[in-house]
Scaffold this active site. Sequence first.
Site, PDB file in Angstrom:
ATOM      1  N   HIS A 277       0.808  -1.214   0.000  1.00 61.84           N
ATOM      2  CA  HIS A 277       0.000   0.000   0.000  1.00 61.84           C
ATOM      3  C   HIS A 277       0.845   1.269   0.000  1.00 61.84           C
ATOM      4  O   HIS A 277       0.320   2.373  -0.124  1.00 61.84           O
ATOM      5  CB  HIS A 277      -0.930  -0.012   1.219  1.00 61.84           C
ATOM      6  CG  HIS A 277      -2.167   0.787   1.062  1.00 61.84           C
ATOM      7  ND1 HIS A 277      -2.457   1.871   1.856  1.00 61.84           N
ATOM      8  CD2 HIS A 277      -3.189   0.695   0.181  1.00 61.84           C
ATOM      9  CE1 HIS A 277      -3.614   2.390   1.496  1.00 61.84           C
ATOM     10  NE2 HIS A 277      -4.083   1.702   0.481  1.00 61.84           N
ATOM     11  N   LYS A 279       3.027   4.368  -1.078  1.00 63.62           N
ATOM     12  CA  LYS A 279       2.969   5.245  -2.243  1.00 63.62           C
ATOM     13  C   LYS A 279       4.143   6.218  -2.155  1.00 63.62           C
ATOM     14  O   LYS A 279       4.125   7.155  -1.360  1.00 63.62           O
ATOM     15  CB  LYS A 279       1.626   5.979  -2.286  1.00 63.62           C
ATOM     16  CG  LYS A 279       0.446   5.009  -2.443  1.00 63.62           C
ATOM     17  CD  LYS A 279      -0.861   5.639  -2.063  1.00 63.62           C
ATOM     18  CE  LYS A 279      -2.019   4.680  -2.295  1.00 63.62           C
ATOM     19  NZ  LYS A 279      -1.935   3.449  -1.482  1.00 63.62           N
ATOM     20  N   HIS A 505      -8.927  10.875  -0.044  1.00 56.77           N
ATOM     21  CA  HIS A 505      -8.153   9.632  -0.080  1.00 56.77           C
ATOM     22  C   HIS A 505      -6.879   9.816   0.734  1.00 56.77           C
ATOM     23  O   HIS A 505      -6.138   8.876   0.964  1.00 56.77           O
ATOM     24  CB  HIS A 505      -7.826   9.246  -1.528  1.00 56.77           C
ATOM     25  CG  HIS A 505      -7.268   7.864  -1.676  1.00 56.77           C
ATOM     26  ND1 HIS A 505      -5.930   7.609  -1.820  1.00 56.77           N
ATOM     27  CD2 HIS A 505      -7.881   6.659  -1.676  1.00 56.77           C
ATOM     28  CE1 HIS A 505      -5.726   6.303  -1.925  1.00 56.77           C
ATOM     29  NE2 HIS A 505      -6.897   5.703  -1.837  1.00 56.77           N
ATOM     30  N   LYS A 507      -4.640  10.366   4.136  1.00 56.95           N
ATOM     31  CA  LYS A 507      -4.717   9.815   5.483  1.00 56.95           C
ATOM     32  C   LYS A 507      -3.793  10.638   6.375  1.00 56.95           C
ATOM     33  O   LYS A 507      -2.601  10.781   6.092  1.00 56.95           O
ATOM     34  CB  LYS A 507      -4.273   8.352   5.534  1.00 56.95           C
ATOM     35  CG  LYS A 507      -5.056   7.421   4.584  1.00 56.95           C
ATOM     36  CD  LYS A 507      -4.317   7.245   3.293  1.00 56.95           C
ATOM     37  CE  LYS A 507      -4.868   6.159   2.412  1.00 56.95           C
ATOM     38  NZ  LYS A 507      -6.051   6.467   1.652  1.00 56.95           N
TER      39      LYS A 507
END
Length: 618
Positions: A277, A279, A505, A507
């Site tokens: 996950h 990025k 999107h 966090k």
Amino acid sequence: MSQDSQHGRWTISSSDDDDEAIPLSGTTTSGPHRPALSSHGSHPSASPPSPKVEPVTAAVEVKPEPANAPASSLVVGSEARQSAATNQLNPVKCETSPSLAGKRKNEASDGSGWALSDSDDDDGDVKGKGVVKRGPPSPKTKKPKETERPPSPHGRLYYIDEPEDFFESSVPCLNDTYRFYLNKVTGLDRKYNSGALHIRDILSPLFGTMKESVQFNYCFDLAWMVKQYPPEFRDRPVLIVHGDKREAKARLLKQAQPFPHIRFCQAKLDIAFGTHHTKMMLLWYEEGFRVIILTSNLIRADWYQKTQGMWMSPVFPRLPEGSDDSAGESPTFFKRDLLEYLASYRAPELEEWIRRIKEHDLSEARVYLVGSTPGRYVGSDMERWGHLRLRKLLYDHADPVPGEERWPVIGQFSSIGSMGVDKTKWLTGEFQRTMTTLGKSSLRPEPPMHLVYPSVEDVRTSLEGYPAGSSLPYSIQTAQKQLWLHSFFHRWKATATGRSHAMPHIKTYMRASPDFTQLAWFLVTSANLSKAAWGALEKSKTQVMVRSYELGVLYVPAAFNMKTFPVHKSQFPVSSSAGFPVPFDLPPTCYSPKDQPWIWNIPYSQPPDTHGNIWVPS
């Protein structure tokens, strides 16, 4: 059948006022997308009129996407992401919603009114399909050819083109104090994109003369990604670091066939339900080296009308020949921790990049790296990854504040995992313990915890409407087991940055003063609210198990020669150095009794969203 909670009754029924059903994926459209609000005049009895949403500016132009785009442009990601894209190919007319709702009611075979699956854990973006069926496609909808490009969130044919001045045409200001940026959002007033960045800006020659790059991510559209590089860099080598296996990996490799300059590195995922996950971009220039840690997937939808965030490093210069291995370290040990994170992949494809990083001076980095890598860790290794890594950093580098028991913890995320039958199983018994750490103080208070997550109404009235919910994968299977969690929920509101209608999107996690004018620390990360992302203690707290790769950066005031970070609530540009650019409104707004959290795998038909769409999962 219904269930009551603090935030209203959740049902699946055919009633006109039932907007609580929530889908896994798929959306219906009532026609081509229009820049302004669509009319609901054909549904006079469906619901009260929708709240007014700021219309897209008239300067943007709507154009069809090519119908013969190559199959290589298909999005690769989880089964759930694939299902979301697939369902958008067969829109269901808004007029069909009453009959569809009746059909769904009959299909809830367990008698609970909830759509169930055999999954007993939801780890963020990973999961698959619900059992609720989608209604038949509109008779006017033709079955797409396999070579057609997946549609925009508003239907098969249309995206809104960005205005000509949307992308950077001159060297942007990148010397602000925090180097924290939001993404540009198509359709917002220009001032709300001031200081924000698009991926095309990031890869622009204005930022450096590209020699080679690495893209770490979860979802990929490689054809789209390649087009974001400027023409002069479009054939420079790119390494893709991914976690796909089997069929998903085959789809990803097929995407790359037209692009011989793309190579791959597969992250090892040996623990069930884990994902890659992280990025991150590593950009190697003639002028030096840059690191970007962000929250966006490499797909157009994530850079279109969603709120995303990123930390962008300065260009790190090359060290003089013969420099010691320890040279070029920052006060936050960013270089050491980045090298350790890359080494955790145990991947030959990254060895050359590890060597390059060692040859550069990263001393200007002022943030701490907070990563997760899959594994079970004991002893001192427990503090290397996940939330225990964050706890260790806050213990060593954050400072206590007066009255800290009243300083709330604020978490904001786009997906939620399973946390147990009550709050003590993980959220307050373990995760909150980390979030409330401030230095070496023996005081361990339990201050308020505010969890910011979009409600159904937030999604419905967003720029994208219900399709925005495909990036908010909180499932009914998980939600029904932790209704206690919803008492922590707060609305997504971002009026100061103009992004209330650009669903998050991004966090972020932080600790704020009671008046919300100061921050004790701030974290931007890929990690959602899940044990898979942050890790969970096992074996009487002698071991921690982490399922996924995640990466974020922690801002601590001491690293910026401050006691706390000031917050400016209405500051433009959004990357202003005057105060920390928190990407949503403070104080957070608690859910009302009528609000419900967005759950993506039950249907919503009444009222339609701001584009006249309904949401029907498969």
